[in-house]
Design an enzyme around this catalytic site. Structure first.
Site, PDB file in Angstrom:
ATOM      1  N   ASP A 198     -44.442  -8.292  57.746  1.00  0.00           N
ATOM      2  CA  ASP A 198     -43.381  -8.295  57.018  1.00  0.00           C
ATOM      3  C   ASP A 198     -43.212  -6.980  57.240  1.00  0.00           C
ATOM      4  O   ASP A 198     -43.597  -5.527  57.538  1.00  0.00           O
ATOM      5  CB  ASP A 198     -44.125  -8.170  55.279  1.00  0.00           C
ATOM      6  CG  ASP A 198     -43.317  -7.951  54.106  1.00  0.00           C
ATOM      7  OD1 ASP A 198     -42.596  -8.306  54.340  1.00  0.00           O
ATOM      8  OD2 ASP A 198     -43.230  -6.644  53.854  1.00  0.00           O
ATOM      9  N   GLU A 255     -41.022  -9.739  60.441  1.00  0.00           N
ATOM     10  CA  GLU A 255     -39.359  -9.773  59.740  1.00  0.00           C
ATOM     11  C   GLU A 255     -39.110  -8.630  60.659  1.00  0.00           C
ATOM     12  O   GLU A 255     -39.525  -7.867  60.315  1.00  0.00           O
ATOM     13  CB  GLU A 255     -40.765  -9.638  58.184  1.00  0.00           C
ATOM     14  CG  GLU A 255     -38.591  -9.822  57.426  1.00  0.00           C
ATOM     15  CD  GLU A 255     -38.869  -9.245  56.147  1.00  0.00           C
ATOM     16  OE1 GLU A 255     -37.970 -10.116  55.085  1.00  0.00           O
ATOM     17  OE2 GLU A 255     -39.475  -8.335  56.269  1.00  0.00           O
ATOM     18  N   HIS A 331     -38.378 -17.282  50.473  1.00  0.00           N
ATOM     19  CA  HIS A 331     -38.470 -16.807  49.445  1.00  0.00           C
ATOM     20  C   HIS A 331     -37.921 -15.442  48.898  1.00  0.00           C
ATOM     21  O   HIS A 331     -37.859 -15.014  47.919  1.00  0.00           O
ATOM     22  CB  HIS A 331     -40.546 -16.571  49.344  1.00  0.00           C
ATOM     23  CG  HIS A 331     -40.435 -15.564  49.704  1.00  0.00           C
ATOM     24  ND1 HIS A 331     -40.307 -15.563  51.548  1.00  0.00           N
ATOM     25  CD2 HIS A 331     -40.888 -14.037  49.894  1.00  0.00           C
ATOM     26  CE1 HIS A 331     -40.919 -14.094  51.972  1.00  0.00           C
ATOM     27  NE2 HIS A 331     -41.122 -13.386  50.815  1.00  0.00           N
ATOM     28  N   ASP A 332     -36.704 -15.055  49.814  1.00  0.00           N
ATOM     29  CA  ASP A 332     -35.925 -14.230  49.244  1.00  0.00           C
ATOM     30  C   ASP A 332     -34.319 -14.366  49.668  1.00  0.00           C
ATOM     31  O   ASP A 332     -33.437 -13.479  49.208  1.00  0.00           O
ATOM     32  CB  ASP A 332     -35.695 -13.359  50.343  1.00  0.00           C
ATOM     33  CG  ASP A 332     -37.617 -12.131  50.975  1.00  0.00           C
ATOM     34  OD1 ASP A 332     -38.341 -12.365  49.586  1.00  0.00           O
ATOM     35  OD2 ASP A 332     -37.821 -11.337  51.352  1.00  0.00           O
TER      36      ASP A 332
HETATM   37  O1  TEU Z   1     -38.928  -8.086  52.116  1.00  0.00           O
HETATM   38  C1  TEU Z   1     -37.978  -7.059  53.499  1.00  0.00           C
HETATM   39  C2  TEU Z   1     -36.411  -7.252  53.294  1.00  0.00           C
HETATM   40  O2  TEU Z   1     -36.264  -7.190  54.339  1.00  0.00           O
HETATM   41  C3  TEU Z   1     -36.313  -7.618  51.728  1.00  0.00           C
HETATM   42  O3  TEU Z   1     -35.839  -6.249  50.999  1.00  0.00           O
HETATM   43  C4  TEU Z   1     -34.856  -8.156  51.753  1.00  0.00           C
HETATM   44  O4  TEU Z   1     -33.796  -7.898  52.199  1.00  0.00           O
HETATM   45  C5  TEU Z   1     -34.780  -8.015  50.023  1.00  0.00           C
HETATM   46  O5  TEU Z   1     -35.990  -9.192  49.308  1.00  0.00           O
HETATM   47  C6  TEU Z   1     -33.840  -8.778  49.561  1.00  0.00           C
HETATM   48  O6  TEU Z   1     -32.972 -10.343  50.656  1.00  0.00           O
HETATM   49  C7  TEU Z   1     -39.792  -8.778  52.238  1.00  0.00           C
HETATM   50  C8  TEU Z   1     -40.506 -10.012  51.454  1.00  0.00           C
HETATM   51  O7  TEU Z   1     -40.331 -10.493  52.677  1.00  0.00           O
HETATM   52  C9  TEU Z   1     -40.527 -10.123  50.292  1.00  0.00           C
HETATM   53  O8  TEU Z   1     -40.528 -10.625  49.776  1.00  0.00           O
HETATM   54  C10 TEU Z   1     -40.880  -7.761  49.898  1.00  0.00           C
HETATM   55  O9  TEU Z   1     -40.661  -8.097  48.673  1.00  0.00           O
HETATM   56  C11 TEU Z   1     -40.571  -6.950  51.021  1.00  0.00           C
HETATM   57  O10 TEU Z   1     -41.067  -7.496  52.152  1.00  0.00           O
HETATM   58  C12 TEU Z   1     -41.624  -5.873  50.699  1.00  0.00           C
HETATM   59  O11 TEU Z   1     -42.865  -6.478  51.031  1.00  0.00           O
END
Ligand code: TEU
Ligand code: CA
Length: 558
Positions: A198, A255, A331-332
């Site tokens: 992450d 990521e 998931h984002d």
């Molecule tokens: O996501 C990081 C990230 O870049 C996110 O802030 C993204 O830009 C946002 O979800 C909008 O699309 C990671 C994980 O994948 C996310 O689920 C977490 O919430 C975040 O880190 C914090 O751990």
């Protein structure tokens, strides 16, 4: 030399939303175990589990309070071991989510850290004095507000790039780094096969924590851009590699928001010194607003030209030096068929989902499929703020509508319906029974209303379904080396075509020509193909040569 993960396909499971086994409305590990045979049938090689560790679930597990325990809502360690064994017996590998830019504020390291300035764990996190009664710098948190939280107990602020309940770890402290490596080795010893890391390119903060750039109208500076790819990041990852990755046979993907080609060549270098691959974000930013205050909260559509140019840049940019990951969804992100395809009618949905799958899965890199993508799940299009569960969506609504008045409630609900993370998180649609076969109980997040028609049972019963199309794409990758190793090139002149994307993959013996009509119109295009060329996959039953029907995708081999 080819690595085992280079022709593998990853399937991402979001545990909370996959399968509930005990009727509490929350997906769990035994539920995933029951469904491994389904993932195997699809043909994926690796299952990436979003976080399953103990967590107060402020950010659905991306806030971890114990890295060596299972979130009780999901089961226990015996359930995890059962899942791992079952996966291995099916020939599936398990990739864990590693969230080590931050912990939960309930992690015992943070509980200790906040006790006092002399606590041995104080330096596990990033504490600073305020400046004239204000936060130490202008950084904004990803989920709105300042990235600094004042803690009354010691009168200092701690840094949190995400929610206040997600304090950032201090990677300058070697004890933090070695605690993380020990934990990773502990999971590797248990038999896990890899890690998805992450926001791993955020862990090295710039010295002095300088103010970030702030666009007009923005309340806070862009902390993400300031911390991404920081000064010691490559040193830290090489150290992690020596302490962990080099000791086991692991697959790793970082990521990396804000990663550039030049940085990715270092993170994902084929020499194996850091990670195997990174998730880049540029293609996910093509439909962002020009107004930085709004960012992703817009109804702007990406153009084919921009999308093709970006995918092409990464294909050619990393070729021969580093390895790409290929993804449309996680998931984002909102659902790809609703975002870059067309979910308006059943015909458009099925055709455009297959067209987008073809676009991605014939490229070089390791493809990632997010749960439900393989049956063409769509955005949920929730109509009311009450339907949302994600703090990202809810906070953004309150700041942009209630506090800053930059959009109306109606506009913002439209944007949430198109872009919110909850679009990806609605329960997996297994069948047409109550709650989509996900649970016997009301789910933690509403099911998408279209589950009676879009579901796994329906997809498995239809030989022309999106599911079987993905299955075939995976089979092709596993059998045709040119998909893993071949050179990527755009067809000459395709750069400016606003409707069709056409590219080739070539090795010493084989050429693949991929032709994609990205529109709802019937078009005419001529591409040179030898008379004996075979269509190896396509989303129409026959080949009509130069005529390209709506969302037509076809791949010639010669
Ligand atoms: O996501 C990081 C990230 O870049 C996110 O802030 C993204 O830009 C946002 O979800 C909008 O699309 C990671 C994980 O994948 C996310 O689920 C977490 O919430 C975040 O880190 C914090 O751990
Ligand atoms: Ca459950």
């Amino acid at each position: 030399m080819e690595k085992w993960w280079q022709n593998a396909v990853v399937y991402q499971v979001y545990p909370r939303s996959y399968q509930d086994s005990n009727g509490d409305g929350i997906g769990d590990l035994p539920g995933i175990t029951q469904r491994l045979a389904y993932i195997k049938k699809l043909g994926a090689d690796i299952v990436w589990l979003s976080p399953i560790y103990q967590s107060p679930q402020v950010d659905n597990g991306y806030d971890i309070s114990d890295y060596r325990a299972i979130n009780p809502e999901f089961g226990n360690m015996a359930d995890f071991e059962d899942l791992l064994n079952k996966a291995h017996s099916l020939g599936l590998k398990i990739m864990m989510d590693l969230v080590v830019n931050h912990t939960s504020d309930e992690h015992h390291w943070f509980q200790q850290s906040r006790q006092g300035k002399d606590n041995p764990y104080r330096d596990y996190y990033i504490w600073r004095d305020g400046q004239d009664g204000h936060a130490p710098n202008n950084w904004g948190a990803s989920f709105t507000g300042s990235a600094w939280q004042l803690d009354q107990q010691t009168g200092q602020y701690y840094l949190h790039l995400f929610a206040p309940q997600q304090p950032d770890l201090n990677w300058e402290n070697p004890n933090v780094r070695h605690s993380v490596y020990d934990m990773m080795n502990w999971w590797a010893a248990k038999g896990v096969d890899g890690f998805r890391m992450d926001v791993i390119n955020y862990i090295s903060k710039p010295a002095g924590l300088p103010d970030a750039k702030k666009a007009p109208g923005q309340l806070y500076g862009d902390a993400g851009a300031t911390v991404a790819n920081g000064p010691r990041i490559h040193e830290f990852l090489q150290e992690m590699n020596q302490n962990v990755m080099s000791q086991h046979k692991l697959v790793t993907v970082g990521e990396a928001p804000g990663v550039t080609i030049e940085e990715a060549k270092r993170y994902a270098n084929l020499n194996g010194s850091e990670l195997n691959m990174v998730f880049q974000f540029e293609h996910m930013g093509l439909d962002e607003s020009d107004n930085p205050v709004l960012g992703r909260w817009t109804d702007r559509q990406a153009t084919l030209k921009d999308l093709r140019a970006n995918l092409t840049k990464w294909q050619t940019g990393l070729a021969g030096t580093a390895w790409n990951s290929l993804y449309w969804n996680n998931h984002d992100q909102p659902r790809v068929v609703s975002r870059f395809g067309n979910d308006a009618t059943e015909t458009d949905r099925v055709l455009s989902a297959k067209m987008l799958a073809t676009m991605l899965h014939l490229q070089q890199g390791t493809p990632y499929i997010y749960e439900g993508e393989e049956i063409g799940m769509t955005n949920a299009h929730f109509a009311s703020l009450d339907d949302y569960r994600d703090l990202d969506a809810i906070n953004a609504y309150h700041v942009l509508v209630d506090d800053q008045h930059v959009v109306t409630s109606k506009q913002m609900l439209k944007y949430l319906g198109m872009r919110s993370r909850d679009n990806a998180r609605t329960p997996m649609q297994w069948d047409a029974s109550a709650n989509a076969g996900f649970s016997t109980h009301t789910p933690w997040l509403k099911t998408n209303a279209n589950y009676p028609t879009i579901n796994v049972e329906q997809a498995l019963a239809d030989p022309n379904s999106i599911f079987y199309y993905y299955q075939k794409l995976i089979q092709l990758r596993h059998t045709l080396p040119v998909i893993t190793n071949g050179t990527y090139a755009l067809v000459a002149g395709n750069e400016t075509d606003e409707q069709v994307y056409a590219y080739t993959r070539r090795d010493a013996t084989t050429t693949l020509l991929v032709i994609l009509n990205a529109t709802q119109e019937t078009l005419s295009r001529h591409y040179e193909v030898p008379a004996d060329a075979q269509v190896i996959i396509g989303n129409y039953a026959d080949d009509q040569g130069d005529t390209l029907r709506p969302y037509e995708a076809k791949v010639y081999q010669f």
